[in-house]
Design a protein around this motif. Structure first.
Motif, short mmCIF file in Angstrom:
data_model
loop_
_atom_site.label_atom_id
_atom_site.label_comp_id
_atom_site.label_asym_id
_atom_site.label_seq_id
_atom_site.Cartn_x
_atom_site.Cartn_y
_atom_site.Cartn_z
N ARG A 469 7.01 5.56 -5.60
CA ARG A 469 7.79 4.89 -6.65
C ARG A 469 8.80 5.83 -7.29
O ARG A 469 9.95 5.46 -7.56
CB ARG A 469 6.84 4.35 -7.72
N ILE A 470 8.38 7.07 -7.53
CA ILE A 470 9.28 8.07 -8.12
C ILE A 470 10.48 8.30 -7.22
O ILE A 470 11.63 8.33 -7.69
CB ILE A 470 8.51 9.39 -8.38
N LEU A 471 10.23 8.44 -5.92
CA LEU A 471 11.33 8.67 -4.97
C LEU A 471 12.20 7.42 -4.84
O LEU A 471 13.42 7.53 -4.65
CB LEU A 471 10.78 9.09 -3.62
N GLU A 472 11.60 6.25 -4.92
CA GLU A 472 12.40 5.02 -4.88
C GLU A 472 13.28 4.91 -6.12
O GLU A 472 14.42 4.42 -6.04
CB GLU A 472 11.48 3.81 -4.76
N ASP A 473 12.77 5.38 -7.25
CA ASP A 473 13.57 5.35 -8.48
C ASP A 473 14.84 6.19 -8.33
O ASP A 473 15.89 5.83 -8.87
CB ASP A 473 12.76 5.88 -9.67
N ILE A 474 14.76 7.33 -7.64
CA ILE A 474 15.94 8.20 -7.53
C ILE A 474 16.90 7.74 -6.44
O ILE A 474 18.02 8.23 -6.36
CB ILE A 474 15.55 9.68 -7.29
N GLY A 475 16.47 6.79 -5.61
CA GLY A 475 17.36 6.27 -4.57
C GLY A 475 18.49 5.46 -5.17
O GLY A 475 18.26 4.53 -5.94
N VAL A 476 19.72 5.78 -4.81
CA VAL A 476 20.88 5.09 -5.40
C VAL A 476 21.14 3.74 -4.74
O VAL A 476 21.75 2.85 -5.33
CB VAL A 476 22.14 5.97 -5.34
N PHE A 477 20.71 3.58 -3.48
CA PHE A 477 20.85 2.30 -2.78
C PHE A 477 19.47 1.73 -2.52
O PHE A 477 18.65 2.35 -1.85
CB PHE A 477 21.61 2.48 -1.47
N LYS A 478 19.24 0.55 -3.03
CA LYS A 478 17.91 -0.06 -2.91
C LYS A 478 17.79 -0.95 -1.68
O LYS A 478 16.68 -1.33 -1.30
CB LYS A 478 17.60 -0.88 -4.16
N THR A 479 18.91 -1.27 -1.03
CA THR A 479 18.88 -2.13 0.15
C THR A 479 19.80 -1.59 1.23
O THR A 479 20.73 -0.82 0.95
CB THR A 479 19.34 -3.56 -0.19
N GLN A 480 19.56 -2.02 2.47
CA GLN A 480 20.42 -1.62 3.58
C GLN A 480 21.82 -2.17 3.40
O GLN A 480 22.82 -1.51 3.72
CB GLN A 480 19.81 -2.13 4.90
N ALA A 481 21.91 -3.38 2.85
CA ALA A 481 23.23 -3.99 2.63
C ALA A 481 24.06 -3.16 1.66
O ALA A 481 25.26 -2.93 1.88
CB ALA A 481 23.05 -5.41 2.09
N ALA A 482 23.44 -2.69 0.59
CA ALA A 482 24.17 -1.87 -0.40
C ALA A 482 24.62 -0.55 0.23
O ALA A 482 25.74 -0.08 -0.03
CB ALA A 482 23.29 -1.62 -1.61
N PHE A 483 23.75 0.06 1.05
CA PHE A 483 24.11 1.31 1.72
C PHE A 483 25.28 1.07 2.67
O PHE A 483 26.20 1.89 2.78
CB PHE A 483 22.90 1.85 2.49
N SER A 484 25.27 -0.07 3.36
CA SER A 484 26.32 -0.37 4.33
C SER A 484 27.68 -0.53 3.67
O SER A 484 28.71 -0.17 4.25
CB SER A 484 25.96 -1.65 5.10
N VAL A 485 27.70 -1.04 2.43
CA VAL A 485 28.97 -1.15 1.70
C VAL A 485 29.58 0.23 1.49
O VAL A 485 30.79 0.44 1.66
CB VAL A 485 28.75 -1.87 0.35
N PHE A 486 28.74 1.21 1.13
CA PHE A 486 29.23 2.57 0.94
C PHE A 486 29.71 3.16 2.27
O PHE A 486 30.76 3.81 2.31
CB PHE A 486 28.15 3.46 0.34
#
Length: 494
Positions: A469-486
Motif C-alpha cells: 500500500r505504501i508503494l502504491e501510494d507513491i506511484g504517480v500512475f494508478k492505471t496502465q491507461a494513465a501511464f500510456s498517456v504519459f
C-alpha cells in the motif's frame, strides 16, 4: 584483564590479516597509550571472540577506569580510534584496492568490504539485531527490515547534543564529505577514525566509494562526490551511474530523488547508493512494453510494480543516457490534473526521478522511477507519499532502497507489533491508538487462529500488505491507461 583483552584483539587482527606479526608491538603500544596504561603485562590469549565483542569489553574498562566518560560519543570515538591502529592509511588502502582491481573489480570490492567489516567500521554485531523477513505479494516477494542496529541515545546524550548545537563545528560540512576520512568525531557527530574511502574517477570528476556503517543489504555502498554540492537529477547522473556499473559490473547503483518528501536522503551532498544485491524490483516482470520512437535501439517497458517505473535497456550507454534524459525532461514538465499530477507551483518543481542502473553483461539497464512531491490540504504529507492510514507503520520518506522493495521500518514497531499480537490472542484489551483500527481488522479476520507462532507469521504477512500500500501510494500512475498517456507525451516531444 585489560591486557588479556588487548592480546585477544591483536590476535583477532592477525587472524583477519589486518596486521602482521611485525606490527604487534606497534599496535599494542598505540592501544595502551589510548587507554592511559603505564604498567604493561604480556599475557597469552585465553579466549576467542569477535572484534566488536572484545572492543565492547575494552570500552567498558575505559569507562570503569575513567579514561572516558560513560556516554555514546566518547565510547564510539575511542572504539574507532583503537581500530584505526589496525588499518593502513588511505593511500595504502587505495593502492591495494587497485592492485586487486587488475585481477577483477569483484576481488577489489571484496577486499574493501572485508576491511570495512573487520575494522568495525561496518557495525556487524549491531546489524545482527535487525529483524528481517520476506513476504509474498502480487508484485513478487518483498523484504521487510525493522531497523534495530543504530544505538539509541539516552537523555543525557540528547541533552549534551543540544548544548553544543549552537556552536557546532562546520567541519566536516556533512557526514558524506570526503573530509570525514579519519575524523575523530565529536558530540553529536560520528567517529570516523577507522573510515577509509576508495577514490574513483567518474566523467573526469573525483568521487569516493565507501560502505554504509549500517548496511541494509550485501555490500551496501555509498558513492559520494568529492564536492559538497546538492543532489541534482540530470543527464550527468544517468551517465555517471551507468559508467560506474561499467567499472563495477557486479554492483547496481542508484540515486535518491533530488526533491524534499520524495528524496528520502541527505539532499545537501551529491551521492548514490549501490551494492552487490538483487532487490525485488530487479526481477519484476514487465507490465507492458512500448516503443520510444526517437530511440529505436533502446528497449522500453513499464514494470509490474506498485511504484511507477520505466525500464530502459540497451547495449550503448550514450543511447540509454539520451533516452533517459528525454524521459526526464518530459516528466519534469508533465501535468495531468485528472491524475493529481502538476509539475510546478510557480517556479517550484514537483516532478523528479529516482534512477537505478545495472550491468547485465550484454546490456545495460536503467530504471526510472517517476516521483512527485506536491502537497495539498487533503494530503499535507504529500499526494504521492504514504497516506495517513499507513502512518502507524511508516510515515517517513520513501527513498531508493524502499522503492526497490526493501522496507526499512522504525524500531518502535517491535514493541507495538507485540502488543497487536497479544491483542489478537485476547491477552490485552487494547493496543496503541495508532494501531487500533488495524488490530481490530486483524483480530476479526483471523479470529480462528490461536497459535502464537502462526499469529506472528500473519502479522509479518500483513506488514507486507501495508508495504505494498505504501508503494502504491507513491506511484504517480494508478492505471496502465494513465501511464500510456504519459508515454504518448514522451513520443510526441523531440
Amino acid at each position: 584483564m585489560i591486557h588479556g583483552l588487548i592480546t585477544n584483539l591483536i590476535n583477532e587482527g592477525l587472524d583477519l590479516d589486518l596486521v602482521e606479526e611485525t606490527d604487534v608491538n606497534y599496535v599494542r603500544n598505540k592501544i595502551i597509550g589510548l587507554l592511559g596504561i603505564e604498567h604493561v603485562e604480556r599475557t597469552n590469549s585465553t579466549t576467542k571472540d569477535t572484534i566488536p565483542m572484545i572492543l565492547e569489553k575494552i570500552i567498558d574498562y575505559a569507562v570503569d577506569n575513567q579514561v572516558i566518560e560513560n556516554n555514546l560519543d566518547e565510547k564510539e570515538i575511542l572504539s574507532a580510534t583503537i581500530m584505526d591502529c589496525f588499518i593502513p592509511r588511505p593511500s595504502v588502502v587505495n593502492q591495494t584496492f587497485y592492485e586487486k582491481y587488475k585481477a577483477s573489480p569483484e576481488i577489489a570490492t571484496n577486499y574493501f568490504y572485508q576491511l570495512s567489516k573487520n575494522s568495525n567500521y561496518i557495525k556487524t554485531e549491531r546489524i545482527k539485531k535487525n529483524i528481517s523477513f520476506k513476504t509474498d505479494s502480487d508484485y513478487g516477494e518483498l523484504e521487510i527490515t525493522i531497523n534495530l542496529s543504530k544505538p539509541e541515545k539516552d537523555p543525557e546524550q540528547i541533552k549534551r547534543e543540544r548544548l553544543v548545537k549552537k556552536d557546532a563545528s562546520s567541519y566536516p560540512k556533512c557526514v558524506l564529505c570526503k573530509e570525514n576520512e579519519g575524523y575523530l568525531g565529536r558530540t553529536g557527530y560520528p567517529a570516523r577514525s577507522n573510515h577509509r574511502l576508495i577514490k574513483i574517477d567518474l566523467l573526469g570528476e573525483g568521487w569516493s566509494l565507501q560502505y554504509s556503517p549500517y548496511v541494509y543489504y550485501n555490500e551496501h555502498c555509498i558513492l559520494l562526490s568529492d564536492q559538497h554540492r546538492p543532489m541534482k537529477i540530470n543527464r550527468d547522473v544517468f551517465q555517471r551511474i551507468l559508467t560506474f556499473t561499467e567499472k563495477f559490473p557486479h554492483y547496481f547503483v542508484g540515486s535518491n530523488a533530488d526533491l524534499p518528501i520524495v528524496g528520502g536522503s541527505i539532499l545537501s551532498h551529491d551521492h548514490y547508493q549501490g551494492g552487490n544485491y538483487n532487490f525485488p524490483m530487479t526481477v519484476a516482470e514487465n507490465e507492458f512494453t512500448f516503443e520510444l520512437k526517437q530511440f529505436l535501439n533502446v528497449q522500453a517497458a513499464v514494470l509490474k510494480w506498485p511504484a511507477s517505473v520505466i525500464r530502459l535497456q540497451g547495449d550503448n550507454i550514450e543511447e540509454l543516457v539520451d533516452a533517459a534524459e528525454h524521459v526526464r525532461k518530459t516528466w519534469g514538465n508533465y501535468t495531468n490534473e485528472s491524475e493529481n499530477i502538476i509539475s510546478h507551483s510557480g517556479e517550484e518543481p514537483h516532478n523528479t526521478i529516482t534512477p537505478i542502473a545495472r550491468n547485465k553483461g550484454d546490456i545495460f539497464e536503467l530504471d526510472l522511477v517517476l516521483r512527485n512531491n506536491r502537497t495539498t490540504s487533503d494530503y499535507p504529507f504529500g499526494i504521492f507519499h504514504p497516506h495517513e492510514d499507513v502512518h502507524h507503520i511508516k510515515k517517513e520518506n520513501i527513498g531508493l532502497i524502499e522503492v526497490m522493495g526493501l522496507a526499512v521500518l522504525p524500531p518502535r514497531l517491535v514493541e507495538e507489533l507485540d502488543s497487536v499480537k497479544k491483542y489478537m490472542l485476547g491477552q490485552t484489551e487494547a493496543v496503541k491508538a495508532d494501531h487500533q483500527v488495524w488490530a481490530d481488522v486483524l483480530k476479526s479476520k483471523y479470529s480462528h487462529v490461536s497459535d502464537d507462532t502462526e499469529i506472528e507469521k500473519i502479522i509479518q504477512q500483513e506488514l507486507g500488505v501495508k508495504f505494498v500500500r505504501i508503494l502504491e501510494d507513491i506511484g504517480v500512475f494508478k492505471t496502465q491507461a494513465a501511464f500510456s498517456v504519459f508515454i504518448n507525451e514522451v513520443n510526441m516531444h523531440e
